[in-house]
Design an enzyme around this catalytic site. Structure first.
Site, PDB file in Angstrom:
ATOM      1  N   ASP A  17     -32.767 122.655   0.032  1.00  0.00           N
ATOM      2  CA  ASP A  17     -32.280 122.391   1.580  1.00  0.00           C
ATOM      3  C   ASP A  17     -31.007 121.310   1.371  1.00  0.00           C
ATOM      4  O   ASP A  17     -31.157 120.512   0.567  1.00  0.00           O
ATOM      5  CB  ASP A  17     -33.390 121.232   2.066  1.00  0.00           C
ATOM      6  CG  ASP A  17     -33.217 120.875   3.434  1.00  0.00           C
ATOM      7  OD1 ASP A  17     -32.256 121.411   4.071  1.00  0.00           O
ATOM      8  OD2 ASP A  17     -33.909 119.996   3.966  1.00  0.00           O
ATOM      9  N   GLU A 112     -31.293 126.093   4.538  1.00  0.00           N
ATOM     10  CA  GLU A 112     -32.906 125.792   4.020  1.00  0.00           C
ATOM     11  C   GLU A 112     -33.152 127.199   3.613  1.00  0.00           C
ATOM     12  O   GLU A 112     -33.074 128.196   4.201  1.00  0.00           O
ATOM     13  CB  GLU A 112     -33.666 125.592   5.129  1.00  0.00           C
ATOM     14  CG  GLU A 112     -33.936 123.913   4.997  1.00  0.00           C
ATOM     15  CD  GLU A 112     -34.999 123.727   5.860  1.00  0.00           C
ATOM     16  OE1 GLU A 112     -36.098 123.777   5.840  1.00  0.00           O
ATOM     17  OE2 GLU A 112     -34.634 123.003   7.020  1.00  0.00           O
TER      18      GLU A 112
HETATM   19 MG   LIG Z   1     -30.731 120.208   5.463  1.00  0.00          MG
END
Ligand SMILES: [Mg+2]
Length: 361
Positions: A17, A112
């Site tokens: 992420d 992500e």
């Molecule tokens: Mg992020």
């Protein structure tokens, strides 16, 4: 619970992420923004925040908050419009880093992705080492930070990537899974929104270990099919595979209200959803010909209204008009109260593929 230990040891999943992705990109592009509260939002008084830098977050600003509220919380914040073409380009650079290790990649959004590295191209036995290498290479290629979670399944990896943010890494070994999730607030479970959180709270269930005490039959009774998934997740079990060839036919977002609302009360709830759809279409480089509005009445009956245009919707303004049209011009019963609204898009076209006009800001 014992029988799941084999399932735990089967897979090595990494969830990567990017940290405050859109805002960090803006800071990279304009170095004078580094260290300042940057808020990425469309330039409209009623728009919502797409992303906020960590400096902006310290003022309490977060994504999906009305931009007007962000402005009040941080009058000196720097507001910039999103640049999805640039974010997409960087996202592709990040993906080429992943591909050095595995082709089993499931992107969740531009910033992500899940990676299944159980078997990986360089044959590195440690998923932790792979996650560290990926973080380093992302930094080298894009000059941006990412956080990574490593776990035996997607659910655990996703929770873990959030654990040491920003620029962090968190590894959850199979035998640590139950400990790791036991004190987690139920709201952290993907799929549990504010309404389910309240419903569980009313049953005195606040954290995952409390959820794990409820029988499967009871959870299915309360939440249908999702109850079965909750039963597994409360035990750290998630058998869903990393899916690398998901072809989207539609895209939708919905909001469940804490209290049922009338049509007039629903209107302000529509704008954030409309922007979310618009941003996701931009992020995926898609345009849509069909949009629909879904409403669920207080007694759980679904109503859908849709509109298909001969040409794809090309601006956020046009989309807002279309959604308002669906709400007001389609003879929805005014005396009813609604518990949920959703907005969806389908009938996708790739812009520029057939000489279509590009979308406008
Ligand atoms: Mg992020």
């Amino acid at each position: 619970m014992q029988s799941t230990s084999d399932e735990y040891s089967l897979k090595k999943i990494i969830h990567v992420d990017m940290d405050a992705f859109y805002a960090s990109v803006e800071q990279r592009e304009q170095p004078d923004l580094i260290g300042r509260p940057v808020i990425v939002a469309w330039p409209s008084k009623r728009s919502v925040v797409c992303a906020a830098s960590y400096e902006a977050r310290s003022f309490g600003i977060h994504s999906a908050m009305p931009a007007s509220r962000a402005k009040k919380l941080c009058p000196d914040g720097v507001f910039v419009p999103p640049q999805f073409d640039l974010y997409r380009q960087i996202s592709n650079e990040v993906k080429s880093v992943y591909r050095k290790y595995t082709d089993l990649i499931e992107p969740l959004s531009l910033d992500e992705a899940y990676l299944d590295v159980t078997r990986n191209k360089p044959e590195i036995p440690s998923a932790t080492e792979i996650a560290q290498r990926i973080k380093t290479e992302i930094k080298q290629v894009t000059d941006l930070n990412a956080s990574a979670g490593v776990g035996p399944n997607k659910f655990i990896a996703k929770i873990a990537s959030d654990w040491n943010k920003p620029n962090g890494i968190c590894v959850v070994k199979p035998k640590e899974v139950l400990n790791f999730i036991s004190t987690l607030p139920v709201r952290k479970i993907p799929g549990i929104g504010p309404a389910t959180e309240i419903s569980l709270k009313n049953k005195n269930i606040r954290i995952v270990s409390e959820l794990a005490c409820i029988s499967e039959v009871q959870l299915v009774n309360w939440y249908g099919k999702f109850g079965k998934r909750l039963f597994n997740l409360a035990r750290g079990i998630d058998l869903s595979p990393v899916n690398n060839n998901r072809i989207r036919k539609s895209l939708s977002f919905e909001t469940t209200f804490e209290q049922d609302k009338t049509l007039a009360e629903i209107e302000p709830e529509l704008l954030p959803l409309t922007e979310k759809i618009w941003n996701q279409l931009g992020a995926k480089n898609l345009q849509a010909n069909t949009f629909y509005l879904k409403l669920k009445t207080h007694d759980f009956k679904n109503t859908t209204r849709s509109k298909t245009s001969p040409k794809p919707v090309r601006s956020l303004h046009e989309l807002i008009m279309l959604v308002q049209h669906l709400l007001y011009k389609s003879r929805l019963p005014k005396n009813l109260r609604y518990r949920l609204i959703g907005i969806g898009a389908s009938n996708f076209v790739q812009p520029n593929a057939s000489g279509d006009q590009p979308r406008l800001l």
